[in-house]
Scaffold this motif. Sequence first.
Motif, PDB file in Angstrom:
ATOM      1  N   ILE A   1      16.584 -31.029  33.342  1.00  0.00           N
ATOM      2  CA  ILE A   1      17.170 -30.612  32.170  1.00  0.00           C
ATOM      3  C   ILE A   1      17.655 -32.027  31.263  1.00  0.00           C
ATOM      4  N   TYR A   2      17.308 -31.984  30.006  1.00  0.00           N
ATOM      5  CA  TYR A   2      17.341 -32.919  28.942  1.00  0.00           C
ATOM      6  C   TYR A   2      18.337 -32.539  28.129  1.00  0.00           C
ATOM      7  N   TYR A   3      19.078 -33.631  27.530  1.00  0.00           N
ATOM      8  CA  TYR A   3      19.940 -33.567  26.448  1.00  0.00           C
ATOM      9  C   TYR A   3      19.208 -33.931  25.143  1.00  0.00           C
ATOM     10  N   PRO A   4      19.575 -33.449  24.020  1.00  0.00           N
ATOM     11  CA  PRO A   4      18.714 -33.710  22.839  1.00  0.00           C
ATOM     12  C   PRO A   4      18.767 -35.184  22.657  1.00  0.00           C
TER      13      PRO A   4
ATOM     14  N   GLY B   1       8.529 -42.543  20.773  1.00  0.00           N
ATOM     15  CA  GLY B   1       7.502 -41.631  20.941  1.00  0.00           C
ATOM     16  C   GLY B   1       7.270 -40.619  20.033  1.00  0.00           C
ATOM     17  N   VAL B   2       8.073 -40.932  18.672  1.00  0.00           N
ATOM     18  CA  VAL B   2       7.736 -39.991  17.612  1.00  0.00           C
ATOM     19  C   VAL B   2       6.452 -40.638  16.808  1.00  0.00           C
ATOM     20  N   ASP B   3       5.426 -40.839  17.454  1.00  0.00           N
ATOM     21  CA  ASP B   3       4.345 -41.563  17.021  1.00  0.00           C
ATOM     22  C   ASP B   3       3.774 -41.123  15.442  1.00  0.00           C
TER      23      ASP B   3
ATOM     24  N   LEU C   1      19.929 -34.871  17.670  1.00  0.00           N
ATOM     25  CA  LEU C   1      19.156 -33.618  17.354  1.00  0.00           C
ATOM     26  C   LEU C   1      18.125 -33.940  16.334  1.00  0.00           C
ATOM     27  N   ASP C   2      16.957 -34.015  16.107  1.00  0.00           N
ATOM     28  CA  ASP C   2      15.984 -34.337  15.034  1.00  0.00           C
ATOM     29  C   ASP C   2      14.841 -33.501  15.206  1.00  0.00           C
ATOM     30  N   MET C   3      14.844 -32.243  14.454  1.00  0.00           N
ATOM     31  CA  MET C   3      13.700 -31.254  14.665  1.00  0.00           C
ATOM     32  C   MET C   3      13.448 -30.723  13.242  1.00  0.00           C
ATOM     33  N   ALA C   4      11.766 -30.580  13.325  1.00  0.00           N
ATOM     34  CA  ALA C   4      11.215 -30.074  12.089  1.00  0.00           C
ATOM     35  C   ALA C   4      11.334 -28.435  12.335  1.00  0.00           C
TER      36      ALA C   4
ATOM     37  N   THR D   1       6.621 -38.164  24.889  1.00  0.00           N
ATOM     38  CA  THR D   1       7.315 -37.004  24.613  1.00  0.00           C
ATOM     39  C   THR D   1       6.526 -35.734  24.047  1.00  0.00           C
ATOM     40  N   HIS D   2       5.553 -36.110  23.674  1.00  0.00           N
ATOM     41  CA  HIS D   2       4.587 -34.793  23.239  1.00  0.00           C
ATOM     42  C   HIS D   2       3.643 -34.684  24.071  1.00  0.00           C
ATOM     43  N   PRO D   3       3.792 -33.922  25.095  1.00  0.00           N
ATOM     44  CA  PRO D   3       2.546 -33.832  26.164  1.00  0.00           C
ATOM     45  C   PRO D   3       1.191 -33.376  25.702  1.00  0.00           C
TER      46      PRO D   3
ATOM     47  N   ASN E   1      11.612 -41.006  -1.494  1.00  0.00           N
ATOM     48  CA  ASN E   1      10.498 -40.742  -1.169  1.00  0.00           C
ATOM     49  C   ASN E   1      10.447 -40.422   0.267  1.00  0.00           C
ATOM     50  N   HIS E   2       9.269 -40.077   1.210  1.00  0.00           N
ATOM     51  CA  HIS E   2       9.612 -39.830   2.507  1.00  0.00           C
ATOM     52  C   HIS E   2      10.246 -40.656   3.369  1.00  0.00           C
ATOM     53  N   PHE E   3      11.215 -40.514   4.143  1.00  0.00           N
ATOM     54  CA  PHE E   3      11.942 -41.628   4.790  1.00  0.00           C
ATOM     55  C   PHE E   3      11.529 -41.500   6.412  1.00  0.00           C
ATOM     56  N   GLY E   4      10.482 -40.729   6.618  1.00  0.00           N
ATOM     57  CA  GLY E   4       9.948 -40.951   8.102  1.00  0.00           C
ATOM     58  C   GLY E   4      10.799 -40.193   9.066  1.00  0.00           C
TER      59      GLY E   4
ATOM     60  N   ALA F   1       5.657 -27.231  15.305  1.00  0.00           N
ATOM     61  CA  ALA F   1       5.721 -28.825  15.475  1.00  0.00           C
ATOM     62  C   ALA F   1       5.466 -29.534  13.994  1.00  0.00           C
ATOM     63  N   ALA F   2       5.813 -30.683  14.014  1.00  0.00           N
ATOM     64  CA  ALA F   2       5.944 -31.492  12.724  1.00  0.00           C
ATOM     65  C   ALA F   2       4.566 -31.479  12.117  1.00  0.00           C
ATOM     66  N   ARG F   3       4.158 -31.571  10.725  1.00  0.00           N
ATOM     67  CA  ARG F   3       2.907 -31.732  10.266  1.00  0.00           C
ATOM     68  C   ARG F   3       2.387 -33.213  10.646  1.00  0.00           C
TER      69      ARG F   3
ATOM     70  N   PHE G   1      19.636 -34.687   6.400  1.00  0.00           N
ATOM     71  CA  PHE G   1      18.890 -33.707   5.912  1.00  0.00           C
ATOM     72  C   PHE G   1      17.684 -34.286   4.829  1.00  0.00           C
ATOM     73  N   THR G   2      16.572 -33.566   4.704  1.00  0.00           N
ATOM     74  CA  THR G   2      15.851 -34.157   3.805  1.00  0.00           C
ATOM     75  C   THR G   2      15.011 -33.123   3.457  1.00  0.00           C
ATOM     76  N   ASN G   3      14.436 -32.961   2.134  1.00  0.00           N
ATOM     77  CA  ASN G   3      13.418 -31.926   1.855  1.00  0.00           C
ATOM     78  C   ASN G   3      11.952 -32.703   1.873  1.00  0.00           C
ATOM     79  N   SER G   4      10.849 -31.781   1.505  1.00  0.00           N
ATOM     80  CA  SER G   4       9.705 -32.441   1.846  1.00  0.00           C
ATOM     81  C   SER G   4       8.667 -31.602   1.185  1.00  0.00           C
ATOM     82  N   SER G   5       7.260 -32.233   1.065  1.00  0.00           N
ATOM     83  CA  SER G   5       6.196 -31.323   0.491  1.00  0.00           C
ATOM     84  C   SER G   5       5.955 -29.889   0.986  1.00  0.00           C
TER      85      SER G   5
ATOM     86  N   SER H   1      10.890 -29.457   6.712  1.00  0.00           N
ATOM     87  CA  SER H   1      11.830 -30.583   6.483  1.00  0.00           C
ATOM     88  C   SER H   1      12.879 -30.715   7.625  1.00  0.00           C
ATOM     89  N   PRO H   2      13.126 -31.616   8.651  1.00  0.00           N
ATOM     90  CA  PRO H   2      13.546 -31.688   9.661  1.00  0.00           C
ATOM     91  C   PRO H   2      15.259 -31.853   9.467  1.00  0.00           C
ATOM     92  N   ILE H   3      15.787 -30.998  10.239  1.00  0.00           N
ATOM     93  CA  ILE H   3      17.228 -30.987  10.126  1.00  0.00           C
ATOM     94  C   ILE H   3      17.738 -32.026  11.394  1.00  0.00           C
TER      95      ILE H   3
HETATM   96  N1  LIG Z   1      10.682 -37.015   6.742  1.00  0.00           N
HETATM   97  C1  LIG Z   1       9.958 -35.944   6.701  1.00  0.00           C
HETATM   98  O1  LIG Z   1       9.776 -35.203   5.924  1.00  0.00           O
HETATM   99  C2  LIG Z   1       9.501 -35.225   8.138  1.00  0.00           C
HETATM  100  C3  LIG Z   1       8.829 -34.090   8.256  1.00  0.00           C
HETATM  101  C4  LIG Z   1       8.657 -33.257   9.447  1.00  0.00           C
HETATM  102  C5  LIG Z   1       9.073 -34.054  10.523  1.00  0.00           C
HETATM  103  N2  LIG Z   1       9.759 -35.429  10.395  1.00  0.00           N
HETATM  104  C6  LIG Z   1      10.067 -35.900  11.895  1.00  0.00           C
HETATM  105  O2  LIG Z   1       9.006 -35.611  12.891  1.00  0.00           O
HETATM  106  C7  LIG Z   1       9.701 -35.732  14.022  1.00  0.00           C
HETATM  107  C8  LIG Z   1       9.285 -34.591  15.047  1.00  0.00           C
HETATM  108  O3  LIG Z   1       9.857 -33.432  15.170  1.00  0.00           O
HETATM  109  P1  LIG Z   1       9.774 -32.099  15.999  1.00  0.00           P
HETATM  110  O4  LIG Z   1      10.401 -31.127  15.747  1.00  0.00           O
HETATM  111  O5  LIG Z   1       8.279 -32.050  16.063  1.00  0.00           O
HETATM  112  O6  LIG Z   1      10.483 -32.825  17.276  1.00  0.00           O
HETATM  113  P2  LIG Z   1      10.309 -32.358  18.745  1.00  0.00           P
HETATM  114  O7  LIG Z   1       9.997 -31.215  18.697  1.00  0.00           O
HETATM  115  O8  LIG Z   1       9.674 -33.428  19.537  1.00  0.00           O
HETATM  116  O9  LIG Z   1      11.894 -32.603  19.174  1.00  0.00           O
HETATM  117  C9  LIG Z   1      12.975 -31.728  18.491  1.00  0.00           C
HETATM  118  C10 LIG Z   1      14.264 -31.898  19.047  1.00  0.00           C
HETATM  119  O10 LIG Z   1      14.241 -31.227  20.299  1.00  0.00           O
HETATM  120  C11 LIG Z   1      14.704 -32.294  21.359  1.00  0.00           C
HETATM  121  N3  LIG Z   1      13.909 -31.917  22.446  1.00  0.00           N
HETATM  122  C12 LIG Z   1      12.503 -31.847  22.629  1.00  0.00           C
HETATM  123  N4  LIG Z   1      12.043 -31.723  23.963  1.00  0.00           N
HETATM  124  C13 LIG Z   1      13.486 -31.290  24.688  1.00  0.00           C
HETATM  125  C14 LIG Z   1      13.614 -31.065  25.921  1.00  0.00           C
HETATM  126  N5  LIG Z   1      12.878 -30.882  26.761  1.00  0.00           N
HETATM  127  N6  LIG Z   1      14.998 -30.958  26.382  1.00  0.00           N
HETATM  128  C15 LIG Z   1      16.113 -31.169  25.559  1.00  0.00           C
HETATM  129  N7  LIG Z   1      15.584 -31.453  24.194  1.00  0.00           N
HETATM  130  C16 LIG Z   1      14.627 -31.741  23.592  1.00  0.00           C
HETATM  131  C17 LIG Z   1      14.460 -33.549  20.910  1.00  0.00           C
HETATM  132  O11 LIG Z   1      15.091 -34.505  21.332  1.00  0.00           O
HETATM  133  C18 LIG Z   1      14.518 -33.324  19.318  1.00  0.00           C
HETATM  134  O12 LIG Z   1      16.180 -33.749  19.100  1.00  0.00           O
HETATM  135  C19 LIG Z   1      11.267 -35.763  13.761  1.00  0.00           C
HETATM  136  O13 LIG Z   1      11.709 -37.297  14.232  1.00  0.00           O
HETATM  137  C20 LIG Z   1      11.478 -35.593  12.410  1.00  0.00           C
HETATM  138  O14 LIG Z   1      12.378 -36.254  11.602  1.00  0.00           O
HETATM  139  C21 LIG Z   1      10.103 -35.887   9.302  1.00  0.00           C
END
Ligand SMILES: NC(=O)c1ccc[n+]([C@@H]2O[C@H](COP(=O)([O-])OP(=O)(O)OC[C@H]3O[C@@H](n4cnc5c(N)ncnc54)[C@H](O)[C@@H]3O)[C@@H](O)[C@H]2O)c1
Length: 370
Positions: free
Chosen positions: A326-329, A60-62, A196-199, A9-11, A135-138, A203-205, A157-161, A177-179
């Motif tokens: 075109i992909y769906y979330p 793929g959320v390694d 939908l799961d996006m920071a 997912t993260h080329p 604590n952090h829920f991944g 990009a996520a830290r 929803f969560t908050n984070s550091s 903090s991801p929504i």
């Molecule tokens: N627990 C925490 O404190 C914390 C903090 C930060 C991030 N995270 C986790 O990190 C992960 C990564 O977050 P991210 O924002 O980098 O994710 P991302 O940018 O890879 O994806 C965000 C969203 O966009 C969608 N998406 C991505 N590419 C797409 C495309 N080409 N077409 C359609 N939809 C697409 C994905 O399906 C996803 O729902 C998440 O799982 C998040 O929960 C957790």
Amino acid sequence: MTSPSHPDTHPSQSQTQQETILIPPSTATTFTRTLLEFHSVPPTHASIIAHCLVLADLRGVDSHGLNRLPSYLTRIRRGVLNPTATPTLTQKTPVVAQLDAHNGFGFVAARTAMDHAITMARDFGIGLVSVTHSNHFGMSAAFVQQAVEADMMSLVFTNSSPALPAWGGREKLMGVSPIACGAPAGGKDGAVPFILDMAPSVAARGKIYKAARRGEEIPGDWALDGEGRRTTDPAEALKGVMLPMGGAKGSALAIMMDVFSGVFSGAAFAGHVTGPYDPSREGDVGHFIVAIKPDLFMGLEEFKGRMDYLYQKVVGGERMEGVERIYYPGEIELETARRRGEEGIPYVRGEIEALNREADEVGIAHLAEI
Ligand SMILES: NC(=O)c1ccc[n+]([C@@H]2O[C@H](COP(=O)([O-])OP(=O)(O)OC[C@H]3O[C@@H](n4cnc5c(N)ncnc54)[C@H](O)[C@@H]3O)[C@@H](O)[C@H]2O)c1
């Protein structure tokens, strides 16, 4: 089993061809569960945590998978995360409950909260659980997926550091903090659930930690270094701040996560949450978990049919130049999970070695011999 890295997912992070070792998901799950149990985590909780971490790697959320284990175990060993804590629920109204995680694993708190939210939603149409002292829920999508499997819509929803500045600022204040939210679909003609799961950062830290671990560069628009300059060096980026996506709008979403997860629940907020890589203090993370029954205004089949229609309209639309599909979330992650479920999860050598060092600490079998 050894293979070259393949696209995920993260080329941007798979551009560096590194040797990877493919691990079957069942092996990764057993390894994680055993390691956690050797750190006093009760078996039912260890299973929940292992499920969430392996699911992240499968999807793929390694950045939020098994590689997080050493940081969690360090927190247990330093006494700032309670491995035996069992969350307690207090019912506030028929559709609202508060969950105290008692400084246990965020995975267990969020899973328990979503279970209870689903139960309330089945009876009353909606269920809200506010989580404190967690604590952090991944990866948030694990709990959205949990709701989808119960035929429920959800908000997670969560908050984070602190990692992100308020718009216009340069100091770390808000978390990345991801929504997350989701809704089930009927599956007709390949339609997938909406997940939908996006920071709120570009990009996520966790992806910066992953790049640092793997010796890779990061794109120049992800973060600023300690001096407020753009950087492609993950180590420098970790000294500075993440950049919010969409400027002020990303910063506003991060504040929203803090309002609903932190201020509302009684957990830490406004920059006071402790991150999973800081073993000096308890995390005091807050979460906000909602389940909604999708068939409140029509039958479930009709709802799912409408979701399937939405899917087809989204992925079947006219494509912009250069776009093949075109992909769906949630769809890319679902496809990655299917592929990795069959082929195995690719981990790089350094990641396996770090996990095997943890195994040596407690004398259990290695994840893989390398
Ligand atoms: N627990 C925490 O404190 C914390 C903090 C930060 C991030 N995270 C986790 O990190 C992960 C990564 O977050 P991210 O924002 O980098 O994710 P991302 O940018 O890879 O994806 C965000 C969203 O966009 C969608 N998406 C991505 N590419 C797409 C495309 N080409 N077409 C359609 N939809 C697409 C994905 O399906 C996803 O729902 C998440 O799982 C998040 O929960 C957790």
